[in-house]
Enzyme design. Structure first.
Site, PDB file in Angstrom:
ATOM      1  N   HIS A 210       0.714  -0.808   0.160  1.00 47.21           N
ATOM      2  CA  HIS A 210       0.052  -0.233   0.031  1.00 47.21           C
ATOM      3  C   HIS A 210       0.651   1.710  -0.292  1.00 47.21           C
ATOM      4  CE1 HIS A 210      -3.149  -3.052   1.042  1.00 47.21           C
ATOM      5  NE2 HIS A 210      -3.536  -1.847   0.763  1.00 47.21           N
ATOM      6  N   HIS A 252       1.929  -3.640   9.325  1.00 45.21           N
ATOM      7  CA  HIS A 252       3.187  -3.532   9.086  1.00 45.21           C
ATOM      8  C   HIS A 252       4.109  -2.641   9.875  1.00 45.21           C
ATOM      9  CE1 HIS A 252       2.513  -4.665   4.808  1.00 45.21           C
ATOM     10  NE2 HIS A 252       1.879  -4.148   4.717  1.00 45.21           N
TER      11      HIS A 252
END
EC number: 3.1.3.-
Length: 291
Positions: A210, A252
């Site tokens: 992303h 993440h």
């Protein structure tokens, strides 16, 4: 008549007994003497060195865990070196210490910033909004939207820009999947696997797809679309919020997002260098060739 202490030849019985039990006689254990002499002869000059090494290896001195004899040679007394993997590194390098410290800081900071990792987190009520941002940076909506706009476009300039955006998105998916497959860093332990449309490599964390996509698309839009300053600011804010939301959701670590921004920024440079146009790759524009 001979004396009972003498034999028929006139010699004393003690002498005859000693002569009959001379060293080397098999009847009195002389075989051990001969074996000892054969061992000595094997060490003599000119003897076969292979046989000597074989006999020496059978000695208890060379057995594992035994102590060498005082008179053993230097080759026998020296202990065998330990394998490289069994040695203890008592002096780690400065680079190794620095990397371990940065990794520990990264894990600690990522866990502290994961305020939307679950409904019971401190900012758990904002989790649905973070998941909407997650969808806005996903690759599938961007691919489908680019293909739709490319099919509906009626200008050569628009088709050229959209074709290169499609090339950039495909390049991003390929590079991110390749790096994730090579690094194979697991996602944070506080992450919930409820992501939107995951593939096989999406179980890995490094780098953030992303973040790379947000940096790539935002730089692409700023360079090829004419936008007012407020809209340009919104595009940059969208890219940073999408990357930061990955840490807040617990998807993440901080380093995953940071490297993702760097990779996405670099990917645009590759796309700009390999820019596709009807002049260098006309076969890609055949579908929209006017009659």
């Amino acid at each position: 008549m001979p004396s009972p202490r003498r034999n028929a030849d006139g010699r004393p019985l003690a002498a005859s007994a000693s002569s009959s039990s001379s060293p080397g006689s098999p009847a009195h254990g002389g075989g051990g003497r001969f074996e000892f002499q054969s061992l000595l002869s094997s060490r003599a000059p000119g003897a076969d060195p292979t046989c000597a090494r074989l006999r020496a290896s059978d000695s208890p001195v060379h057995r594992r865990g035994s102590f060498p004899l005082a008179g053993a040679g230097p080759s026998q007394a020296a202990p065998a070196p330990l394998p490289e993997e069994d040695r203890m590194d008592l002096n780690p390098s400065f680079l190794g210490i620095a990397l371990r410290s940065l990794l520990a800081i990264d894990l600690w900071l990522s866990k502290k910033l994961g305020v939307c990792a679950g409904e019971s987190s401190s900012w758990g009520s904002m989790r649905p909004l973070m998941k909407l941002l997650e969808i806005s940076g996903h690759g599938i909506p961007w691919l489908l939207g680019t293909l739709y706009c490319l099919a509906r476009s009626d200008s050569w300039a628009g088709r050229e820009v959209l074709m290169n955006l499609l090339f950039a998105l495909l390049l991003d998916l390929l590079l991110v999947a390749l790096i994730k497959g090579l690094v194979r860093r697991r996602r944070p332990a506080h992450n919930q696997m409820d992501m939107f449309v995951t593939l096989s490599v999406d179980k890995y964390s490094f780098p953030s797809g992303h973040a790379t996509r947000a940096a790539l698309v935002s730089r692409f839009i700023l360079n090829h679309l004419v936008l007012a300053i407020p809209l340009r600011v919104l595009v940059v804010l969208w890219a940073f919020i999408v990357g930061f939301s990955r840490v807040m959701l617990g998807r993440h670590n901080v380093t995953d997002v940071a490297f993702g921004f760097f990779l996405g920024y670099t990917q645009y440079s590759i796309v700009d260098y390999c820019w596709l146009s009807p002049h260098n790759v006309p076969v890609l524009f055949v579908l929209w060739n006017q009659q």
